[in-house]
Design a protein around this motif. Structure first.
Motif, PDB file in Angstrom:
ATOM      1  N   SER A 150      -4.791   2.860  -5.426  1.00  0.00           N
ATOM      2  CA  SER A 150      -6.098   2.959  -6.068  1.00  0.00           C
ATOM      3  C   SER A 150      -6.501   1.661  -6.744  1.00  0.00           C
ATOM      4  O   SER A 150      -7.660   1.254  -6.685  1.00  0.00           O
TER       5      SER A 150
ATOM      6  N   PHE B 106      -1.327   4.594  -7.791  1.00  0.00           N
ATOM      7  CA  PHE B 106      -1.536   5.430  -6.612  1.00  0.00           C
ATOM      8  C   PHE B 106      -2.107   6.778  -7.041  1.00  0.00           C
ATOM      9  O   PHE B 106      -1.596   7.396  -7.978  1.00  0.00           O
TER      10      PHE B 106
ATOM     11  N   PRO C 156       0.817  -1.223   0.000  1.00  0.00           N
ATOM     12  CA  PRO C 156       0.000   0.000   0.000  1.00  0.00           C
ATOM     13  C   PRO C 156       0.847   1.268   0.000  1.00  0.00           C
ATOM     14  O   PRO C 156       0.309   2.366  -0.028  1.00  0.00           O
ATOM     15  N   ARG C 157       2.149   1.104   0.023  1.00  0.00           N
ATOM     16  CA  ARG C 157       3.026   2.271   0.121  1.00  0.00           C
ATOM     17  C   ARG C 157       3.607   2.622  -1.247  1.00  0.00           C
ATOM     18  O   ARG C 157       4.156   1.783  -1.946  1.00  0.00           O
ATOM     19  N   GLN C 158       3.463   3.884  -1.618  1.00  0.00           N
ATOM     20  CA  GLN C 158       4.044   4.387  -2.859  1.00  0.00           C
ATOM     21  C   GLN C 158       5.548   4.588  -2.659  1.00  0.00           C
ATOM     22  O   GLN C 158       5.974   5.189  -1.677  1.00  0.00           O
TER      23      GLN C 158
ATOM     24  N   LYS D 288      -2.259   7.237  -2.348  1.00  0.00           N
ATOM     25  CA  LYS D 288      -2.998   6.090  -1.842  1.00  0.00           C
ATOM     26  C   LYS D 288      -3.200   5.071  -2.954  1.00  0.00           C
ATOM     27  O   LYS D 288      -3.483   5.428  -4.101  1.00  0.00           O
TER      28      LYS D 288
END
Length: 542
Positions: free
Chosen positions: A511, A505, A9-11, A509
């Motif tokens: 997507s 993202f 979930p982390r860019q 966040k």
């Protein structure tokens, strides 16, 4: 297609580390769109002092400079933004092909005693604007279409009937005439004339060869060489460069290029102002860089002064008076020399040329190309403080001002070429921008290997601030916003991705997550309003 692969979930990429267009740069691009999106026959803000489209503020020059500015912005700043720039280019070129832009040539083709004092009668005219002479139109058109071909790997203008001129005035002539060209045919016509003229260049007006207007087709030939696997420019440049020196067109001690070379008389006429030299240098730097840099100080003497920590641009008549005073022994670094040059009693004005030179556009374009950041910043600051920067429909321009100078002889004159496109070019270009494009044009292989963005265009009220493919991080970075109105969903596609899993993202966040085949694409929809939206498409195997 969508998958259930587990994604972080982390860019990974930090969007803030990538360069972004500022508000003014984005405003210039939008102004280019606004001007060229007008319905056919509507030319708001294109108004010129010389209404027969014969002078340097004419629509053809404004449109050409918009193209070069958009090209520089795409190549150097927003290289992944293929779709919107391709649409903008087509829009500008379509305007360039309008009869209102090139119909002036029918009158100009008669010839003029201004450029050929030996004339005793007018020549028979012709309407085709590119078949002979008129490099001030044909040279720009060749570069505009060749630049399009290079940037987008698109042969649209290489087709036999892609470049069309319809000569169909209602009450003139024996009926409609149509002239068709392609990029290669147009290039052949131009190069044949250069050879016929002993390689000094092609005439703008009959009998008059200008250095500046011949820079643009040379750059086009280079781009077409790279695309076609030829080396035509390698044969042309040595002959052209030698002719410029042999005919005394550029080897003047004052650093200024000749006003024009009178072909029949074989004489290079002395320069009357520095704007044409600055304009030429902004593009000659692509192939003759050492020469341009070496002559900078001499060519800008009087036009640019540096007192009280500020660079100032002056009207041509003040610059000429300053140069004359210095040639007579005055100190160029003494403010008193400038004050003397500003005295109207020192001014010499050409009575046959009632129009002012396009100082702001040409000098700022040159300063940007040569990386003269301090000088350029000073001039842009003056424009922003004194010359009515105007925002209209999200676009930035500097409106026409026919008044030459204020009571202290500070330059206030702005013509539409500078105000609509020249200053915008200066803001969007980078140091050695033309030179870098000359040295490393984009190739078909390069473009085929690189992901790019399609989707919304400038017509969707979108400002594009970032559009960069980061090869090292396998990430596409896009930053956009709407310049007006409420948020709207935008469909965006990132094309030509490598096979694998990709994460999307939006605003940092996660997507969506997607798997694609080799050369595949990721499509997404996100709401875009007046606040900036960052979109990142990253490889999951990073």
């Amino acid at each position: 297609m969508a998958t259930t692969t587990a994604f972080s979930p982390r860019q990974c990429v930090d969007v803030s580390t990538y360069p972004k267009l500022d508000h003014k740069q984005a405003g210039h691009l939008r102004h280019f769109h606004n001007l060229t999106a007008q319905r056919d026959g509507e030319w708001k803000h294109f108004d010129t002092a010389e209404y027969f489209q014969e002078f340097d503020d004419s629509a053809r020059y404004q449109l050409a400079t918009m193209t070069y500015a958009a090209g520089a912005a795409h190549y150097h700043r927003l290289p992944a933004l293929r779709g919107p720039f391709r649409t903008l280019f087509r829009q500008i070129i379509a305007k360039m092909l309008r009869r209102e832009v090139w119909a002036y040539w029918f009158l100009s083709s008669h010839g003029s005693k201004m450029f050929d004092p030996s004339m005793t009668k007018l020549r028979d005219p012709w309407a085709d604007p590119v078949m002979k002479e008129n490099i001030m139109y044909s040279g720009h058109l060749l570069l505009m279409t060749s630049l399009y071909t290079m940037l987008f790997d698109d042969d649209l203008y290489e087709k036999d009937d892609a470049i069309v001129f319809d000569w169909n005035p209602l009450f003139t002539g024996l009926g409609p005439e149509r002239y068709t060209y392609s990029v290669s045919k147009l290039q052949d016509v131009i190069l044949r004339q250069m050879e016929e003229n002993d390689w000094a260049g092609v005439c703008c007006e009959p009998n008059a060869i200008f250095v500046v207007c011949n820079q643009f087709p040379l750059i086009a030939v280079r781009y077409n060489d790279v695309r076609n696997g030829t080396n035509v420019i390698g044969d042309v440049l040595p002959k052209y460069k030698a002719a410029l020196v042999r005919k005394s067109m550029i080897n003047r001690d004052d650093g200024l290029y000749s006003s024009f070379f009178a072909l029949k008389q074989g004489v290079a006429m002395p320069a009357r102002q520095g704007a044409h030299t600055a304009w030429a240098n902004a593009f000659m730097n692509s192939w003759n860089s050492d020469f341009v840099y070496e002559g900078y100080e001499r060519s800008t003497l009087g036009s640019l002064t540096h007192f009280n920590g500020k660079t100032q641009l002056h009207p041509a008549r003040v610059a000429n008076a300053f140069r004359k005073l210095v040639s007579e022994g005055a100190d160029k670094d003494d403010p008193q020399t400038l004050r003397k040059a500003q005295d109207p009693s020192c001014h010499v004005v050409n009575p046959r040329m009632p129009f002012e030179t396009l100082n702001w556009g040409t000098f700022t374009m040159m300063l940007s190309e040569l990386g003269k950041d301090k000088e350029l910043t000073d001039l842009l600051q003056y424009l922003d403080e004194k010359l009515n920067p105007t925002w209209e429909n999200g676009g930035l321009f500097y409106p026409r001002n026919d008044h030459l100078a204020d009571e202290e002889w500070n330059l206030t004159h702005v013509e539409p070429h500078s105000g609509n496109s020249g200053v915008g070019y200066a803001r969007l270009n980078i140091k050695d921008g033309q030179k870098k494009m000359w040295e490393k044009p984009w190739t078909s292989d390069l473009l085929a290997s690189r992901p790019y963005i399609e989707g919304p265009t400038f017509a969707d009220d979108i400002d594009f601030l970032r559009a960069i493919w980061d090869e090292d991080h396998s990430a596409m970075i896009l930053t956009i916003r709407r310049w007006q109105g409420p948020s709207k969903p935008q469909n965006i596609t990132v094309k030509n991705l490598q096979q694998g899993d990709w994460a999307v993202f939006v605003g940092g966040k996660l997507s969506q997550q997607t798997s694609v085949n080799e050369g595949g694409e990721v499509s997404l929809t996100c709401d875009v309003g007046q606040e900036e939206v960052d979109v990142v498409v990253e490889s999951a195997s990073r």
